[in-house]
Design a protein around this motif. Structure first.
Motif, PDB file in Angstrom:
ATOM      1  N   LEU A 245       0.867  -1.180   0.000  1.00  0.00           N
ATOM      2  CA  LEU A 245       0.000   0.000   0.000  1.00  0.00           C
ATOM      3  C   LEU A 245       0.901   1.226   0.000  1.00  0.00           C
ATOM      4  CD1 LEU A 245      -2.702   1.551   0.320  1.00  0.00           C
ATOM      5  CD2 LEU A 245      -2.416   1.289   2.806  1.00  0.00           C
ATOM      6  N   VAL A 246       0.726   2.092  -0.993  1.00  0.00           N
ATOM      7  CA  VAL A 246       1.431   3.368  -1.049  1.00  0.00           C
ATOM      8  C   VAL A 246       0.408   4.471  -0.810  1.00  0.00           C
ATOM      9  CG1 VAL A 246       2.809   4.962  -2.427  1.00  0.00           C
ATOM     10  CG2 VAL A 246       3.134   2.489  -2.696  1.00  0.00           C
ATOM     11  N   VAL A 247       0.639   5.265   0.239  1.00  0.00           N
ATOM     12  CA  VAL A 247      -0.238   6.397   0.549  1.00  0.00           C
ATOM     13  C   VAL A 247       0.563   7.673   0.339  1.00  0.00           C
ATOM     14  CG1 VAL A 247      -1.643   7.552   2.284  1.00  0.00           C
ATOM     15  CG2 VAL A 247      -1.575   5.062   2.211  1.00  0.00           C
ATOM     16  N   THR A 248       0.070   8.557  -0.528  1.00  0.00           N
ATOM     17  CA  THR A 248       0.765   9.813  -0.791  1.00  0.00           C
ATOM     18  C   THR A 248      -0.099  10.994  -0.371  1.00  0.00           C
ATOM     19  OG1 THR A 248      -0.080   9.989  -3.065  1.00  0.00           O
ATOM     20  CG2 THR A 248       1.996   8.791  -2.744  1.00  0.00           C
ATOM     21  N   HIS A 275      -2.941   5.152  -2.988  1.00  0.00           N
ATOM     22  CA  HIS A 275      -4.002   6.080  -2.579  1.00  0.00           C
ATOM     23  C   HIS A 275      -3.397   7.450  -2.312  1.00  0.00           C
ATOM     24  CE1 HIS A 275      -7.930   7.212  -0.876  1.00  0.00           C
ATOM     25  NE2 HIS A 275      -7.203   7.998  -0.120  1.00  0.00           N
ATOM     26  N   ARG A 276      -3.960   8.466  -2.947  1.00  0.00           N
ATOM     27  CA  ARG A 276      -3.527   9.842  -2.724  1.00  0.00           C
ATOM     28  C   ARG A 276      -4.533  10.555  -1.837  1.00  0.00           C
ATOM     29  NH1 ARG A 276      -2.665  13.710  -7.855  1.00  0.00           N
ATOM     30  NH2 ARG A 276      -1.185  12.029  -8.361  1.00  0.00           N
ATOM     31  N   VAL A 277      -4.065  11.127  -0.732  1.00  0.00           N
ATOM     32  CA  VAL A 277      -4.946  11.843   0.195  1.00  0.00           C
ATOM     33  C   VAL A 277      -5.075  13.291  -0.272  1.00  0.00           C
ATOM     34  CG1 VAL A 277      -5.338  12.538   2.592  1.00  0.00           C
ATOM     35  CG2 VAL A 277      -4.285  10.317   2.087  1.00  0.00           C
ATOM     36  N   ARG A 278      -6.245  13.675  -0.652  1.00  0.00           N
ATOM     37  CA  ARG A 278      -6.494  15.011  -1.185  1.00  0.00           C
ATOM     38  C   ARG A 278      -6.237  16.088  -0.135  1.00  0.00           C
ATOM     39  NH1 ARG A 278     -10.565  11.738  -3.183  1.00  0.00           N
ATOM     40  NH2 ARG A 278     -10.843  11.714  -5.453  1.00  0.00           N
ATOM     41  N   GLY A 279      -5.621  17.167  -0.564  1.00  0.00           N
ATOM     42  CA  GLY A 279      -5.426  18.325   0.293  1.00  0.00           C
ATOM     43  C   GLY A 279      -4.450  18.119   1.431  1.00  0.00           C
ATOM     44  N   ALA A 280      -3.737  16.989   1.457  1.00  0.00           N
ATOM     45  CA  ALA A 280      -2.849  16.672   2.574  1.00  0.00           C
ATOM     46  C   ALA A 280      -1.432  17.154   2.303  1.00  0.00           C
ATOM     47  CB  ALA A 280      -2.835  15.168   2.827  1.00  0.00           C
ATOM     48  N   LEU A 281      -0.750  17.555   3.376  1.00  0.00           N
ATOM     49  CA  LEU A 281       0.652  17.951   3.329  1.00  0.00           C
ATOM     50  C   LEU A 281       1.540  16.789   3.753  1.00  0.00           C
ATOM     51  CD1 LEU A 281       0.313  21.412   5.108  1.00  0.00           C
ATOM     52  CD2 LEU A 281       0.745  21.076   2.672  1.00  0.00           C
ATOM     53  N   HIS A 282       2.809  16.890   3.439  1.00  0.00           N
ATOM     54  CA  HIS A 282       3.774  15.899   3.889  1.00  0.00           C
ATOM     55  C   HIS A 282       3.734  15.798   5.419  1.00  0.00           C
ATOM     56  CE1 HIS A 282       7.448  13.494   3.610  1.00  0.00           C
ATOM     57  NE2 HIS A 282       7.814  14.091   4.726  1.00  0.00           N
ATOM     58  N   GLY A 283       3.848  14.575   5.933  1.00  0.00           N
ATOM     59  CA  GLY A 283       3.897  14.369   7.371  1.00  0.00           C
ATOM     60  C   GLY A 283       2.551  14.335   8.058  1.00  0.00           C
ATOM     61  N   SER A 291      -8.319  14.529  12.492  1.00  0.00           N
ATOM     62  CA  SER A 291      -8.176  15.329  11.273  1.00  0.00           C
ATOM     63  C   SER A 291      -8.584  14.511  10.049  1.00  0.00           C
ATOM     64  CB  SER A 291      -6.741  15.828  11.120  1.00  0.00           C
ATOM     65  OG  SER A 291      -5.865  14.744  10.913  1.00  0.00           O
ATOM     66  N   ARG A 292      -9.108  15.183   9.021  1.00  0.00           N
ATOM     67  CA  ARG A 292      -9.623  14.479   7.852  1.00  0.00           C
ATOM     68  C   ARG A 292      -8.566  13.631   7.149  1.00  0.00           C
ATOM     69  NH1 ARG A 292      -9.180  14.289   2.962  1.00  0.00           N
ATOM     70  NH2 ARG A 292      -7.804  16.107   2.927  1.00  0.00           N
ATOM     71  N   PRO A 293      -7.334  14.152   6.879  1.00  0.00           N
ATOM     72  CA  PRO A 293      -6.344  13.306   6.202  1.00  0.00           C
ATOM     73  C   PRO A 293      -6.013  12.039   6.984  1.00  0.00           C
ATOM     74  CG  PRO A 293      -5.684  15.605   6.111  1.00  0.00           C
ATOM     75  CD  PRO A 293      -6.834  15.538   7.057  1.00  0.00           C
ATOM     76  N   VAL A 294      -5.946  12.150   8.302  1.00  0.00           N
ATOM     77  CA  VAL A 294      -5.641  10.976   9.115  1.00  0.00           C
ATOM     78  C   VAL A 294      -6.784   9.968   9.043  1.00  0.00           C
ATOM     79  CG1 VAL A 294      -5.278  10.154  11.479  1.00  0.00           C
ATOM     80  CG2 VAL A 294      -4.047  12.165  10.645  1.00  0.00           C
ATOM     81  N   ARG A 295      -8.011  10.436   9.162  1.00  0.00           N
ATOM     82  CA  ARG A 295      -9.158   9.531   9.093  1.00  0.00           C
ATOM     83  C   ARG A 295      -9.232   8.842   7.727  1.00  0.00           C
ATOM     84  NH1 ARG A 295     -13.550  12.158   8.991  1.00  0.00           N
ATOM     85  NH2 ARG A 295     -12.849  14.309   9.246  1.00  0.00           N
TER      86      ARG A 295
END
Length: 327
Positions: A245-248, A275-283, A291-295
């Motif tokens: 699984l690659v999450v970016t 899977h690319r997380v929309r609107g997310a920053l590095h880290g 937070s939405r990116p974490v969920r």
């Protein structure tokens, strides 16, 4: 992304410091921040010391509040191979344990510049090799339950470990989770082959200059940076790799190289989900768990751990936000 949004997100950018001179200060600041980030509850863990090729390596083991899976996530922290440790990643590892229902073992590998490549990788390899060959000794019922996980430089280490295990004929892990991993050696704005470096490499969370500072300390010899154990995308043989699984993160300069590595793994015959997380920053994995990116990321991670690779997404476009499954 419009100028106002970019300006706002720029407020969260890493401080513009000379990492090669100030990495010690950054390490101390990160440790203080980790302690401050969880003042309302104690994080239970068990700390042990493992032998890795004659070296003692600390490993911090976190148990979830509710154990829902037998998997053990062997975690390698980020920080450009220069900063970060099991202390600064304690809040993130506690979150990983609780949100996946898995035990998490965080490895405190040696850091550059005091210990350049391959010393930190060797520490991790010694731990992984032992666990895969004799999991019962560590209280793990089956080696198939061991999942390699890493974020950023830790994702790089996880990928490199899988390559090294295959190269040396050892049993490899069955699965790996690479969170916005470093997979290439060139992050200069003028020469990088990836558009995300030019789009997001100057004024957001992680910068091109910062990544190049990390490489200067981790691999001082520029020629060695093309070694596949430093830049996995340089590997000419990616066969026999774990289900991956690659999450970016959409707004991350490492986005394109992480996704490129996932596609390269798939072309070599491996099972891969991107899977690319929309609107997310590095880290973003270190953000609060609400937070939405974490969920979003943990929804994907939990599905992956349950082997729910969506077969109807084989034609998804990894260049656009969203997700892709490939075999």
């Amino acid at each position: 992304m419009n100028r106002l949004t970019r300006a706002f997100l720029g407020l969260f950018a890493a401080p513009r410091i000379n990492m090669r001179e100030d990495y010690g200060k950054v390490r101390r600041f990160q440790r203080r921040l980790a302690v401050m980030s969880m003042p309302w509850r104690r994080t239970p863990y068990r700390q042990t010391v493992a032998d890795a090729g004659g070296r003692s390596v600390s490993v911090r083991v976190f148990q979830p509040k509710e154990r829902r899976r037998d998997d053990v996530l062997l975690f390698f922290h980020g920080g450009g191979w220069v900063t970060g440790d099991i202390e600064t990643y304690t809040p993130a590892c506690a979150t990983i344990a609780d949100l996946t229902g898995c035990a998490v073992a965080s490895v405190n590998y040696r850091l550059a510049p005091e210990h350049p490549f391959p010393e930190g990788l060797d520490d991790c390899f010694g731990i992984v090799e032992q666990l895969l060959e004799n999991p019962q000794r560590a209280g793990i019922a089956d080696a198939a339950n061991i999942v390699l996980v890493g974020d950023s430089a830790g994702g790089n280490l996880a990928a490199a470990l899988s390559l090294k295990l295959r190269q040396q004929g050892h049993r490899g892990a069955g699965r790996q989770i690479l969170l916005y991993p470093v997979t290439h050696w060139d992050h200069a704005l003028a020469t990088s082959p990836f558009a995300s470096v030019r789009e997001h490499g100057e004024d957001l969370r992680l910068t091109s200059a910062e990544v190049q500072d990390y490489f200067d300390m981790y691999v001082p010899d520029p020629e060695r940076r093309k070694d596949p154990l430093v830049a996995p995308l340089e590997s000419t043989d990616l066969s026999g790799q774990p289900t991956t699984l690659v999450v970016t993160a959409e707004l991350d300069l490492l986005r394109d190289e992480g996704e490129a590595y996932g596609r390269a793994l798939a072309r070599a015959g491996n099972i891969v989900r991107i899977h690319r997380v929309r609107g997310a920053l590095h880290g973003f994995i270190q953000l609060p768990r609400f937070s939405r990116p974490v969920r979003e990321a943990y929804a994907v991670i939990n599905a992956f751990l349950d082997d729910h690779l969506a077969s109807d997404e084989n034609d998804a476009d990894a260049e656009s936000p969203g997700q892709e499954a490939a075999t």
